[in-house]
Design a protein around this motif. Structure first.
Motif, PDB file in Angstrom:
ATOM      1  N   MET A  14       5.430  -9.757   0.415  1.00  0.00           N
ATOM      2  CA  MET A  14       3.980  -9.595   0.319  1.00  0.00           C
ATOM      3  C   MET A  14       3.662  -8.365  -0.528  1.00  0.00           C
ATOM      4  N   ARG A  15       2.532  -8.423  -1.204  1.00  0.00           N
ATOM      5  CA  ARG A  15       1.990  -7.263  -1.909  1.00  0.00           C
ATOM      6  C   ARG A  15       0.494  -7.233  -1.635  1.00  0.00           C
ATOM      7  N   ARG A  16       0.056  -6.120  -1.056  1.00  0.00           N
ATOM      8  CA  ARG A  16      -1.368  -5.948  -0.714  1.00  0.00           C
ATOM      9  C   ARG A  16      -1.895  -7.138   0.082  1.00  0.00           C
ATOM     10  N   GLY A  17      -1.072  -7.644   0.996  1.00  0.00           N
ATOM     11  CA  GLY A  17      -1.489  -8.725   1.882  1.00  0.00           C
ATOM     12  C   GLY A  17      -1.400 -10.119   1.299  1.00  0.00           C
ATOM     13  N   LYS A  18      -0.932 -10.257   0.053  1.00  0.00           N
ATOM     14  CA  LYS A  18      -0.823 -11.579  -0.572  1.00  0.00           C
ATOM     15  C   LYS A  18       0.645 -11.897  -0.823  1.00  0.00           C
TER      16      LYS A  18
END
Length: 54
Positions: A14-18
């Motif tokens: 995940m990155r920044r919740g995505k």
């Protein structure tokens, strides 16, 4: 679904919740640059592994 180096099911990246990465298991450019940034930080380097987003 990802499998870690020990053959276990791994958590999604995940990155920044995505979620990031390619569902087929290949590394995308973003995922590779994340890994490079982490390795560079651990080695004491500064900077960005990818250009800023437009």
């Amino acid at each position: 679904m990802r499998i870690d180096q020990h053959g276990r099911i791994a958590l999604p990246m995940m990155r920044r919740g995505k979620p990031i990465g390619d569902p087929s298991g290949r590394l995308t450019a973003d995922a590779a640059s994340d890994a490079i940034e982490r390795l560079a930080e651990a080695a004491g380097f500064e900077g960005r592994a990818r250009p800023p987003a437009p």
